[in-house]
Design an enzyme around this catalytic site. Sequence first.
Site, PDB file in Angstrom:
ATOM      1  N   SER A  82     -24.490 -14.910  -5.228  1.00  0.00           N
ATOM      2  CA  SER A  82     -26.021 -14.245  -5.008  1.00  0.00           C
ATOM      3  C   SER A  82     -26.038 -13.392  -6.136  1.00  0.00           C
ATOM      4  CB  SER A  82     -26.829 -14.109  -4.073  1.00  0.00           C
ATOM      5  OG  SER A  82     -27.251 -15.484  -3.249  1.00  0.00           O
ATOM      6  N   LYS A  85     -27.626 -13.578  -8.349  1.00  0.00           N
ATOM      7  CA  LYS A  85     -29.010 -13.047  -8.990  1.00  0.00           C
ATOM      8  C   LYS A  85     -29.662 -11.440 -10.006  1.00  0.00           C
ATOM      9  CE  LYS A  85     -30.905 -15.285  -4.703  1.00  0.00           C
ATOM     10  NZ  LYS A  85     -29.585 -15.997  -3.364  1.00  0.00           N
ATOM     11  N   SER A 142     -32.634 -11.352  -0.748  1.00  0.00           N
ATOM     12  CA  SER A 142     -32.121 -12.916  -1.630  1.00  0.00           C
ATOM     13  C   SER A 142     -32.507 -14.023  -1.833  1.00  0.00           C
ATOM     14  CB  SER A 142     -30.639 -12.845  -1.182  1.00  0.00           C
ATOM     15  OG  SER A 142     -30.043 -12.812  -1.806  1.00  0.00           O
TER      16      SER A 142
END
Length: 442
Positions: A82, A85, A142
Amino acid sequence: MRFPSFTKRKVALVLGVSLIAQSVLLHIQPAYAEDAKTPAATTAAATGSELKVNAKSAIIMEASTGAVLYEMNADEALPPASMAKMMTEYLAMESIKEGKFTWESQVTASKNAADVIGSGQLIAENETLSFKDMFNAMSIYSANDASVAFAELLGGGSEENFAKMMNEKAKQLGMSDKAHFISATGLSRADLKNPPQSIEGETKMTARDSAILAYNILKDHKEILEFTKIPTLKLRPTDKTAMINWNWMLEGNSTNTNFKKYAYQGLDGLKTGSTDDAGYCFTGTAERNGMRLITVVMGTKTEPERFNETRKLLDYGFNNFEIKPYLKANQEIDSLKIVNIKKGVETQVPVVTKDGLTFVTKKGAKDTDFKITAEALEESKLVAPIAKGDVLGKATVDYNGQVKTVDLVANNDVEKGSWIRLLFRSIKNFFSDMFKGIKGGS
């Protein structure tokens, strides 16, 4: 054969008349246009052999200069989970800055967004949230569903198109050619219900790439810290439970029973990530005593370990380095205090630094550790009229491989001299040189 001194004087006078004629012509020649350059600073990595980090790769970067203070396998491409991101966050904030959207704009989650697996799963199909609330879900929790909703909004309805935007922005931000994105979330191809057909491979980044991405986020969109520093927040006021930030190290967790042993003074971001392939990853940032650091760990074995290893990195950075101003704006450089000027009322002009320079140094660094050189522009560009602030040279400072340059600018105006002034100056200079020559040769 030795000529009498009066013969020398006759020859010199004849030459003098010729030079005077040339000087009359020279005073009407146009001044050369100034062509100032903007020099670029470079940085070099320092290593800390005493620092041992239990991760596949790691790096420490100072956030205002991009100087690397420590690195370990920092150029090995690994799955970032993640942490990818951060690029989705960058592009979302960029769209706000460019005026395409506002924080109050409405974002609707498609079925594709609502059905994405992994973290999140808070947003229903066709549910609409404000840009800010959707960003809260992505940056605090997230949330994969929020990330895909942004990808489809910014990518013209297609996450695949958005992934292409991510790869293009990576190039623009100076990330390596190893940085590669196939989705807005960092999920592996096997976990994507609709994997991209026009983009091959898997999402990968190096630790250095992650640090460079974080550096650019903090430089261009520092408002992200207002989101990432939040330990817990309800996505909707009516929600029974709040979203819990995956970042246990937030300073705001210092009173949280579960996370207070991980809380770190000054830490307010930035992005965690974990998958089976990536292990546990974390790009952190903290500020103390006016210095902000960015750290990255990739591939730790456990969730607590990514925070414990980040603490090592931050402690090493804050304990051993500091921001040291070396030059101030409008400062005189000893090796180049004045610059000679052609065709001006004055023949010289004092120069000073246009801006100040700061360096990331080992604590206790001395001024003698810095090497400074200065040089004027080529003579053809040092021609009156000169305005205060015009670039007339540059100074270069080197500290252990960190090389920075600063422009040297005129500290006074210099008007262009009249032709008669320039003529008599030429005559004066000629006869001065001539008699010096005669005196030296007699």
